[in-house]
Design a protein around this motif. Sequence first.
Motif, PDB file in Angstrom:
ATOM      1  N   LEU A 197      41.930  30.707  46.947  1.00 38.67           N
ATOM      2  CA  LEU A 197      43.220  31.237  47.373  1.00 38.67           C
ATOM      3  C   LEU A 197      43.150  32.719  47.694  1.00 38.67           C
ATOM      4  N   TYR A 198      44.080  33.163  48.519  1.00 40.87           N
ATOM      5  CA  TYR A 198      44.364  34.589  48.620  1.00 40.87           C
ATOM      6  C   TYR A 198      45.473  34.812  47.600  1.00 40.87           C
ATOM      7  N   VAL A 199      45.093  35.252  46.428  1.00 37.98           N
ATOM      8  CA  VAL A 199      45.962  35.235  45.257  1.00 37.98           C
ATOM      9  C   VAL A 199      47.294  35.959  45.460  1.00 37.98           C
ATOM     10  N   PRO A 200      47.332  37.162  46.035  1.00 40.56           N
ATOM     11  CA  PRO A 200      48.631  37.836  46.194  1.00 40.56           C
ATOM     12  C   PRO A 200      49.644  36.997  46.971  1.00 40.56           C
ATOM     13  N   THR A 201      49.177  36.345  48.047  1.00 41.35           N
ATOM     14  CA  THR A 201      50.085  35.521  48.848  1.00 41.35           C
ATOM     15  C   THR A 201      50.519  34.285  48.076  1.00 41.35           C
ATOM     16  N   ALA A 202      49.582  33.648  47.381  1.00 39.70           N
ATOM     17  CA  ALA A 202      49.905  32.436  46.615  1.00 39.70           C
ATOM     18  C   ALA A 202      50.926  32.733  45.521  1.00 39.70           C
ATOM     19  N   LYS A 203      50.739  33.827  44.821  1.00 37.22           N
ATOM     20  CA  LYS A 203      51.681  34.186  43.758  1.00 37.22           C
ATOM     21  C   LYS A 203      53.043  34.562  44.341  1.00 37.22           C
ATOM     22  N   TYR A 204      53.035  35.270  45.445  1.00 33.68           N
ATOM     23  CA  TYR A 204      54.293  35.643  46.085  1.00 33.68           C
ATOM     24  C   TYR A 204      55.064  34.392  46.500  1.00 33.68           C
ATOM     25  N   TYR A 205      54.348  33.417  47.053  1.00 31.89           N
ATOM     26  CA  TYR A 205      55.001  32.177  47.476  1.00 31.89           C
ATOM     27  C   TYR A 205      55.599  31.452  46.280  1.00 31.89           C
ATOM     28  N   ALA A 206      54.850  31.349  45.194  1.00 34.43           N
ATOM     29  CA  ALA A 206      55.356  30.661  44.011  1.00 34.43           C
ATOM     30  C   ALA A 206      56.602  31.323  43.461  1.00 34.43           C
ATOM     31  N   GLU A 207      56.664  32.635  43.539  1.00 41.50           N
ATOM     32  CA  GLU A 207      57.777  33.388  42.958  1.00 41.50           C
ATOM     33  C   GLU A 207      59.002  33.436  43.860  1.00 41.50           C
ATOM     34  N   HIS A 208      58.810  33.358  45.176  1.00 45.23           N
ATOM     35  CA  HIS A 208      59.920  33.581  46.102  1.00 45.23           C
ATOM     36  C   HIS A 208      60.356  32.349  46.889  1.00 45.23           C
ATOM     37  N   SER A 209      59.628  31.261  46.808  1.00 45.06           N
ATOM     38  CA  SER A 209      59.964  30.099  47.633  1.00 45.06           C
ATOM     39  C   SER A 209      61.271  29.438  47.210  1.00 45.06           C
ATOM     40  N   GLY A 210      61.565  29.444  45.912  1.00 41.89           N
ATOM     41  CA  GLY A 210      62.831  28.866  45.452  1.00 41.89           C
ATOM     42  C   GLY A 210      64.030  29.574  46.054  1.00 41.89           C
ATOM     43  N   PRO A 211      64.127  30.900  45.894  1.00 39.67           N
ATOM     44  CA  PRO A 211      65.227  31.632  46.539  1.00 39.67           C
ATOM     45  C   PRO A 211      65.248  31.462  48.058  1.00 39.67           C
TER      46      PRO A 211
END
Length: 375
Positions: A197-211
Amino acid sequence: MLVVMAFSAPAMAESGFTGTAHGNNGMVSATVTMDGDRIVSIEIDAPWETAGLGLPAVQTVADAIVEQQTLDVDAVAGATISSRAAAKAVENALENAGVDTALYHREPSQGENIEKSADVVVVGGGFAGMVSTVRAAENGAHVILVERSGKLGGNARYAMGWISGAGFRIQKELGVEDSAELFYEDIVRIAGGEDKLYVPTAKYYAEHSGPAIDWLQENGVEFKNELNPGIYDPMSVLRVAWGERMGASMVSGMQGRIDQLVEEGLVEVLFDSNVTELLVSDGTVIGVKAAQANGDTITVTAKATILAAGGYEASEEKLAGMFTNVARSFMTASMGSTVGLAVQAGAATHDMDSNTVVGGVLPVDGFYSNVIMNT
């Protein structure tokens, strides 16, 4: 089948010449009848084009060619690919019949040089570009959206309309307990490890996809009041929302919002505009230059430039280096048109040896397919 009968003098030319071209969903062909140098009639056969859009467009183009006696007729708005396929099929038939096609081309228009400015210019009118346009405009920016074809939506029009997230409204209403941390664990598992993974993008997606899913609902996207765990490798909880009418719901929701913003004067959409250059000053991208189908050249300067045309699922050239057995079906919008431009402007790339693919097409003409299969 496209058959051409041509007259070089008073005598009739041979019949049985065929000309075809790739349309939006499959092959387009026609039957052309000529009297001397005059095109008398054209019958178009385009069974794979979209009913109500591409299908009437190809006949409209054929009728215009007969009326105007030129191949350089205007494309039908919203059906650019089908329109151009019809004209190309006729041109190929004329060439196969030995007719000088130069007789049916107008002198190239020099066009006008048009200059525009905006706070933000968005390149690509697929779903990513539509969302970017709405978000920027909602934050007070004047936005110009530049789209290569004659309609918005890109491949999202044909997608399943699935989008995953954690902690969004539909989950809570259905009693599903979830978190960004649990979502990220699933992403790592499905990817085969964090090193994939490109970790920063993966974590950002996990944190912001719900909103983000909640935001889409608030802006007109209709979702089913149910969730699923995903496909291929399911999620650990129900967190995949899907459009009420699949991808069409995603596009229509954003289209309605963009139409409102156009009326409010916050957004301008430029159709049939192919971005050919990123404008760079002192190492900073300050806008784009685009060629329009009517021959005009448009220069858009902006404080910020968003490239939302990097997908290349429909580009045979870009996929050839990755796969030995690949075909495209209905996807025509993702040509990766801005990847090379971004690199020329100094952008870096990563994971270019990976690509989103969908199984289940049967090639019928090289890279092209008009048969979709369940696998």
